[in-house]
Motif scaffolding. Structure first.
Motif, PDB file in Angstrom:
ATOM      1  N   LEU A 313       1.176  -1.394   0.305  1.00 47.39           N
ATOM      2  CA  LEU A 313      -0.305  -0.451   0.445  1.00 47.39           C
ATOM      3  C   LEU A 313       1.115   1.370  -0.601  1.00 47.39           C
ATOM      4  O   LEU A 313       0.782   2.432  -0.738  1.00 47.39           O
ATOM      5  N   ARG A 314       1.425   1.152   1.240  1.00 45.20           N
ATOM      6  CA  ARG A 314       2.963   2.976   1.197  1.00 45.20           C
ATOM      7  C   ARG A 314       3.325   2.573  -0.119  1.00 45.20           C
ATOM      8  O   ARG A 314       3.298   3.610  -0.918  1.00 45.20           O
ATOM      9  N   LYS A 315       3.607   1.739  -1.034  1.00 48.43           N
ATOM     10  CA  LYS A 315       4.758   1.599  -2.408  1.00 48.43           C
ATOM     11  C   LYS A 315       3.457   1.827  -3.295  1.00 48.43           C
ATOM     12  O   LYS A 315       3.759   3.257  -4.161  1.00 48.43           O
ATOM     13  N   LEU A 317       0.636   4.262  -2.601  1.00 46.75           N
ATOM     14  CA  LEU A 317       1.215   6.081  -2.687  1.00 46.75           C
ATOM     15  C   LEU A 317       1.817   6.514  -2.774  1.00 46.75           C
ATOM     16  O   LEU A 317       2.133   7.995  -2.455  1.00 46.75           O
TER      17      LEU A 317
END
Ligand SMILES: Nc1ncnc2c1ncn2[C@@H]1O[C@H](COP(=O)(O)OP(=O)(O)O)[C@@H](O)[C@H]1O
Ligand SMILES: [Mg+2]
Lengths: 403, 237
Positions: A313-315, A317
Motif C-alpha cells: 500500500l505504501r508503495k 501511495l
C-alpha cells in the motif's frame, strides 16, 4: 521522506507490537549490560593493580630465583622452587652505590592464633627492617624491628592492618602474643592500612625477622625474593646489570639462575594478562549482543511478512524503495538504541554492585560506553538490513494481491 | 492524457503463461469518467495496475501526459503514483493502527513538498469533507467505522496529493448497494467539481453506468468501447 516522518512511522509500527519490540530491546539490553560490566571489571582490575604496584614503591627491582622461560611470563615462573638466593647474595650487591635498600623476603602461609583466641590463616613474611623502606610500609602503632632483633632471632612480629583487626578485634595488639606453628611471637607494631588491590591484600600479612622465619618456620636458608630499591629511575638498568653480573659471579654460572624484574616489567605483564582476560570476557559478552541482533532480525523478518500488504500500500501511495528500506532499518536501530541506552545504565549499576558486594574495583570507562554504542548500532544496522532489503524489494502488486 | 498502445501483459508462473492483458490500445482524456468492465479474471485489475504505474507491461507503450512510462525508473514511477494518481481499492486498505486522519495524511509523507503538520491536517480535513465524511469520526480507527465510511476515507486519502487521476478497483465491491451508490456519487462529484479523471473498474453493469464511457474487456482483450446513454448521476457538469 522527512527524517521526522520517518522516525514517526518507525515508532508507530514498533508501538503496534509492543511485546515483540520489548523482547527485542531486552535482548540487546542484556548484551550491552554484559559488555559494559565486563569491560569495567577489566578496567577496574587494571587500575587497582597499577595502584597497588605503585604503592609498593617505585624504582624497585625484584630478584627471583630461577629463570623465566620465554613465552611463559613471570607469573608462571617457578618462583620459590629454585633455591639460589641466600644471605651471601645480599652482601654481594650491598656495595652497589645506586642501591638504597635491599629487602630479602621469605613467604609462607601459616595458621596464626592470637592470645585472645582468634585463629587466621595468613601470609607470614620474613624480612629485615629494610622491607618497610623498600615496600613503602608505614607504621601505624608501635615500631618495626631493628637489625639487632634480626641478628638475635627475636620472636617479634609486625601486623598488617587487617590481620591485626582479625586477630585482636578492637583490642590494642601491641605487646600481645601470637602463635605461629607452635612458636610464640610478641606483636611490636601494626602497619597503616594500604588497601587491597588486584589479587593481593596488602593488609592481610604478618612480618617477622627473616632470621627467625628461616630457622623456625621455613627450615632453610633461602629467600623467595630480594627486593632492591634503586636511588633513581635512571639507574634501574645499570643496577639490573650490576646485580646480574655480581650474582652470576657469586653463583659461578654462565647463564643467570635467577631473574631480575623491574616494577614496570611486572605492571606490564599483569596489565597484558588483564587485557587478555578482559578481551575474552567482553568477547563472550559480545556474543550475547550478536544473539540479540539475531533476535531483532528474526523479529523484523516476521514483522515484514506480516506487513506485506501495508508495504504494498505504501508503495502504491508513492513510497520509494529507499523509504521502505530506511524505515525498517530505522526500526531496528531504534530497538538497539533503546536496548543500548538501558543496557548501559544496567551495566553501570551491575559494575557498582560488583564493586560494592564482591569488593572488586570496577571502572566504567567512556571507552566501554562508546564501544557498546558503536557495537549495538552496528548490530541494528547489520541485522536490520536484510529484513529491510526484503521489504524494499517487495513487489507492490504481489503485496496488494496478498490476502 | 492517457494513451495506451498495444499493451500486453503476460505472467509467467513456471511453465505456465497467462496473458492477463492482450493488445489493448486506449485513450483517456483529462477529466473523463470511464469504467473498465468485464467478468472476473478478465484482466481489469492488471490493466489498472499498469495504468497506475505499479506494473510495467510486457509489451506496448503507455504515455501518461506524453511521458513514456517504460522509460522511467522505480523512483520516478513512485513519484508519479504519489503526485498524479490516487488509488481506491475494493478492500479499502486502510492501516488499522492509524486513525482516519493519519490514514488520509499517509501519502503526503512520501511527497516532495514538505507540508507542516498543520497544513497536512487542514488538507486531510478538506479531502475528508470532499467525500462527505462525518468529521466527528476523524480520530476513530478504521475498525470503529462502517464500510461506507472506510471507503470514503480511502477516497480522501487518494485526494491528499491532488491527483490527476483516481483509479478505483471495484470500490463498491465490499459495500451494499445504497452505500455503494453514495461512494459512486462521491466519485462523480470529484470528477465534475475538481476535473479529476476517474477510472472505475467493475464487473457490474449498474456500477459501470455511473461513468461516461464504458470499456468492456474479456480475456484480456478490449471488446467494446462505448458512450453511456442514460448515465446514472446526481451531479452534472
Ligand atoms: N501475478 C500474477 N501471476 C500470474 N497470473 C496472474 C497474476 N496476476 C493476475 N494473474 C492472472 O491474470 C488474469 C487477470 O487477472 P486480474 O487482472 O486480477 O483480473 P480481474 O481483476 O479482471 O479479475 C487472471 O487469470 C489472473 O489469474
Ligand atoms: Mg480484480
Amino acid at each position: 521522506m522527512r527524517i521526522k516522518d520517518l522516525v514517526n512511522e518507525s515508532l508507530d509500527s514498533l508501538r503496534s507490537n509492543k511485546l515483540r519490540t520489548l523482547l527485542s530491546i531486552l535482548g540487546i539490553m542484556i548484551g550491552v549490560a554484559a559488555v559494559v560490566s565486563m569491560i569495567s571489571l577489566g578496567e577496574g582490575s587494571k587500575i587497582s593493580i597499577q595502584r597497588s604496584i605503585e604503592s609498593l614503591g617505585s624504582n624497585n627491582l625484584i630478584i627471583f630465583p630461577g629463570v623465566v622461560q620465554p613465552g611463559r611470563g613471570f607469573v608462571s615462573s617457578g618462583r620459590g622452587d629454585a633455591q639460589v638466593l641466600k644471605k651471601d647474595d645480599i652482601e654481594a650487591i650491598r656495595d652497589i652505590l645506586e642501591i638504597e635498600a635491599i629487602s630479602p623476603e621469605v613467604q609462607r602461609r601459616f595458621q596464626v592464633i592470637s592470645d585472645v583466641g582468634n585463629n587466621r590463616n595468613t601470609i607470614i613474611l620474613g624480612g629485615s627492617k629494610e622491607f618497610f623502606v623498600v615496600r613503602n610500609m608505614v607504621i601505624d602503632k608501635g615500631s618495626i624491628f631493628n637489625d639487632e632483633q634480626l641478628r638475635s632471632y627475636a620472636k617479634v612480629a609486625v601486623l598488617g592492618n587487617q590481620i591485626a583487626k582479625d586477630l585482636f578485634n578492637d583490642i590494642d595488639p601491641i605487646d600481645r602474643k601470637i602463635r605461629i606453628r607452635g612458636v610464640n611471637f610478641k606483636v611490636i607494631g601494626v602497619l597503616a592500612a594500604k588497601g587491597s588491590a588486584g589479587f593481593v591484600n596488602y593488609d592481610d600479612f604478618i612480618i617477622i625477622p627473616y632470621s627467625v622465619m628461616q630457622k623456625q618456620l621455613s627450615g632453610n636458608e633461602y629467600f623467595n625474593s630480594i627486593a632492591v630499591k634503586v636511588n633513581s629511575k635512571n639507574n634501574i638498568d645499570y643496577v639490573r646489570q650490576a646485580v646480574t653480573s655480581r650474582l652470576m659471579q657469586l653463583h659461578k654460572v654462565d647463564e643467570p639462575d635467577f631473574s631480575v624484574f623491574s616494577q614496570e616489567d611486572i605492571l606490564a605483564t599483569l596489565t597484558s594478562i588483564i587485557n587478555t582476560f578482559t578481551l575474552f570476557l567482553s568477547f563472550v559478552a559480545g556474543i550475547s549482543l550478536i544473539v540479540g541482533g539475531i533476535g531483532i532480525m528474526n523479529m523484523m523478518l516476521t514483522s515484514v511478512v506480516e506487513r506485506t500488504k501495508e508495504i504494498g500500500l505504501r508503495k502504491a501511495l508513492g513510497a520509494k524503495n529507499s523509504d521502505i528500506l530506511r524505515q525498517i532499518i530505522l526500526e531496528s536501530i531504534i530497538i538497539t538504541s533503546f536496548g543500548c541506552f538501558i543496557g548501559i545504565i544496567l551495566g553501570v549499576v551491575i559494575s557498582i554492585l560488583i564493586s560494592r558486594f564482591a569488593n572488586i574495583t570496577t571502572y566504567v570507562s567512556m571507552q566501554a560506553v562508546i564501544i557498546s554504542i558503536a557495537v549495538s548500532v552496528s548490530v541494528g544496522l547489520i541485522f536490520g538490513y536484510y529484513p529491510a532489503k526484503r521489504a524494499a524489494k517487495l513487489d507492490p502488486i504481489e503485496a496488494l494481491r496478498y490476502e | 492524457m492517457i494513451k495506451l498502445e498495444n499493451i500486453t501483459k503476460i505472467y509467467k508462473t513456471g511453465a505456465f503463461e497467462t496473458v492477463a492483458v492482450k493488445n489493448i490500445s486506449l485513450e483517456i482524456k483529462k477529466g473523463e469518467f470511464i469504467a473498465i468492465m468485464g467478468p472476473s479474471g478478465s484482466g481489469k485489475s492488471t490493466l489498472m495496475h499498469i495504468l497506475g504505474c505499479l506494473e510495467k507491461p510486457t509489451s506496448g507503450k503507455y504515455f501518461l501526459e506524453n511521458t513514456d512510462i517504460s522509460l522511467l525508473n522505480d523512483n520516478e514511477l513512485a513519484d508519479i503514483r504519489n503526485k498524479k494518481i490516487g488509488f481506491v481499492f475494493q478492500a479499502f486498505f486502510l492501516l488499522s493502527r492509524k486513525n482516519v486522519l493519519e490514514n488520509v495524511i499517509l501519502p503526503s509523507l512520501y511527497a516532495n513538498n514538505y507540508l507542516s503538520f498543520k497544513a497536512r491536517k487542514e488538507k486531510a480535513l478538506e479531502c475528508l469533507q470532499a467525500t462527505a465524511f462525518p468529521l466527528d469520526f476523524i480520530y476513530h480507527k478504521p475498525n470503529q467505522i462502517s464500510g461506507g465510511m472506510m471507503q470514503r476515507v480511502a477516497i480522501a486519502r487518494a485526494l491528499m496529493n491532488d491527483p490527476e487521476i483516481i483509479l478505483a478497483d471495484e470500490p463498491t465491491g465490499n459495500l451494499d448497494t445504497k452505500t455503494g451508490e453514495i461512494v459512486l456519487h462521491t466519485l462523480q462529484k470529484l470528477n465534475s467539481e475538481k476535473n479529476i479523471s476517474v477510472i472505475l473498474i467493475t464487473h457490474e453493469e449498474d456500477v459501470a453506468k455511473h461513468s461516461e464511457r464504458i470499456i468492456k474487456i474479456k480475456d484480456g482483450e478490449k471488446v467494446e468501447d462505448m458512450k453511456v446513454i442514460n448515465r446514472k448521476q446526481l451531479y452534472h457538469k
